[in-house]
Design a protein around this motif. Sequence first.
Motif, PDB file in Angstrom:
ATOM      1  N   UNK A  43      48.042 -33.408 -11.652  1.00 27.39           N
ATOM      2  CA  UNK A  43      46.991 -33.878 -10.749  1.00 27.39           C
ATOM      3  C   UNK A  43      47.375 -35.228 -10.150  1.00 27.39           C
ATOM      4  N   UNK A  44      47.953 -36.106 -10.965  1.00 22.69           N
ATOM      5  CA  UNK A  44      48.369 -37.428 -10.466  1.00 22.69           C
ATOM      6  C   UNK A  44      49.462 -37.280  -9.422  1.00 22.69           C
ATOM      7  N   UNK A  45      50.462 -36.487  -9.722  1.00 20.40           N
ATOM      8  CA  UNK A  45      51.569 -36.297  -8.787  1.00 20.40           C
ATOM      9  C   UNK A  45      51.071 -35.641  -7.513  1.00 20.40           C
ATOM     10  N   UNK A  46      50.211 -34.668  -7.648  1.00 20.59           N
ATOM     11  CA  UNK A  46      49.675 -33.974  -6.477  1.00 20.59           C
ATOM     12  C   UNK A  46      48.897 -34.951  -5.608  1.00 20.59           C
ATOM     13  N   UNK A  47      48.087 -35.790  -6.215  1.00 18.53           N
ATOM     14  CA  UNK A  47      47.304 -36.762  -5.455  1.00 18.53           C
ATOM     15  C   UNK A  47      48.216 -37.744  -4.734  1.00 18.53           C
ATOM     16  N   UNK A  48      49.316 -38.087  -5.364  1.00 13.45           N
ATOM     17  CA  UNK A  48      50.223 -39.061  -4.754  1.00 13.45           C
ATOM     18  C   UNK A  48      51.074 -38.434  -3.648  1.00 13.45           C
ATOM     19  N   UNK A  49      51.279 -37.155  -3.687  1.00 14.18           N
ATOM     20  CA  UNK A  49      52.186 -36.531  -2.718  1.00 14.18           C
ATOM     21  C   UNK A  49      51.459 -35.875  -1.561  1.00 14.18           C
ATOM     22  N   UNK A  50      50.169 -35.864  -1.586  1.00 16.22           N
ATOM     23  CA  UNK A  50      49.450 -35.235  -0.482  1.00 16.22           C
ATOM     24  C   UNK A  50      49.568 -36.153   0.736  1.00 16.22           C
ATOM     25  N   UNK A  51      50.052 -35.614   1.831  1.00 16.13           N
ATOM     26  CA  UNK A  51      50.214 -36.355   3.087  1.00 16.13           C
ATOM     27  C   UNK A  51      48.957 -36.129   3.906  1.00 16.13           C
ATOM     28  N   UNK A  52      48.433 -37.221   4.408  1.00 13.12           N
ATOM     29  CA  UNK A  52      47.235 -37.019   5.219  1.00 13.12           C
ATOM     30  C   UNK A  52      47.577 -36.164   6.446  1.00 13.12           C
ATOM     31  N   UNK A  53      46.639 -35.449   6.961  1.00 15.20           N
ATOM     32  CA  UNK A  53      46.926 -34.595   8.109  1.00 15.20           C
ATOM     33  C   UNK A  53      47.381 -35.425   9.323  1.00 15.20           C
ATOM     34  N   UNK A  54      48.332 -34.879  10.025  1.00 13.39           N
ATOM     35  CA  UNK A  54      48.867 -35.556  11.220  1.00 13.39           C
ATOM     36  C   UNK A  54      47.935 -35.231  12.389  1.00 13.39           C
ATOM     37  N   UNK A  55      47.533 -36.286  13.115  1.00 10.20           N
ATOM     38  CA  UNK A  55      46.639 -35.998  14.259  1.00 10.20           C
ATOM     39  C   UNK A  55      47.402 -35.204  15.326  1.00 10.20           C
ATOM     40  N   UNK A  56      46.713 -34.433  16.042  1.00 12.72           N
ATOM     41  CA  UNK A  56      47.395 -33.623  17.054  1.00 12.72           C
ATOM     42  C   UNK A  56      48.023 -34.515  18.141  1.00 12.72           C
ATOM     43  N   UNK A  57      49.191 -34.135  18.532  1.00 14.67           N
ATOM     44  CA  UNK A  57      49.905 -34.877  19.577  1.00 14.67           C
ATOM     45  C   UNK A  57      49.474 -34.287  20.927  1.00 14.67           C
ATOM     46  N   UNK A  58      49.071 -35.159  21.862  1.00 17.96           N
ATOM     47  CA  UNK A  58      48.640 -34.597  23.150  1.00 17.96           C
ATOM     48  C   UNK A  58      49.834 -34.029  23.906  1.00 17.96           C
ATOM     49  N   UNK A  59      49.635 -32.911  24.416  1.00 13.86           N
ATOM     50  CA  UNK A  59      50.685 -32.247  25.189  1.00 13.86           C
ATOM     51  C   UNK A  59      50.359 -32.496  26.676  1.00 13.86           C
ATOM     52  N   UNK A  60      51.358 -33.034  27.404  1.00 14.11           N
ATOM     53  CA  UNK A  60      51.064 -33.294  28.827  1.00 14.11           C
ATOM     54  C   UNK A  60      50.867 -31.970  29.577  1.00 14.11           C
ATOM     55  N   UNK A  61      49.915 -32.009  30.407  1.00 19.70           N
ATOM     56  CA  UNK A  61      49.628 -30.821  31.198  1.00 19.70           C
ATOM     57  C   UNK A  61      50.522 -30.880  32.430  1.00 19.70           C
TER      58      UNK A  61
END
Length: 136
Positions: free
Chosen positions: A110-128
Amino acid sequence: MHTGSTLVNFTAQDTVVVIAAVSTMLVAVLTGVAGLITAWKNSTKLDTNIDKTAKVETVLEKVHDTTNSNYAEQKKLNEVQSALITGLKDELEKLRLSAALNEQTRTNLATVTAQTIVPPVPPVPVPVVESRLSKP
């Protein structure tokens, strides 16, 4: 010369003495016979008692042998039971250690899992990009 039988003159007192003597002898003989009968009966009872005693001794020997055999079997069973209890205690201790190790592993995971979870990456805007097809 003496021919025939001799007559003896018995007095009444002599007759009483003879009867008393014969009676005493008869009582003595009957007492002796009764004693012999009693001795024979006692001898028969003694033989019966000796036979019964021998049978009882045989039964007691069998009981003694059985008791010794049962004691030896019980001793063996106690040794097996003791070994089983010791083995079960050892296994229980192993299970306790395994449970403690599993709990520690869960905590570590549980400790290792909590430490290794990467926060979600915000979506990158794609140019139209406008397509040329859309223009007239």
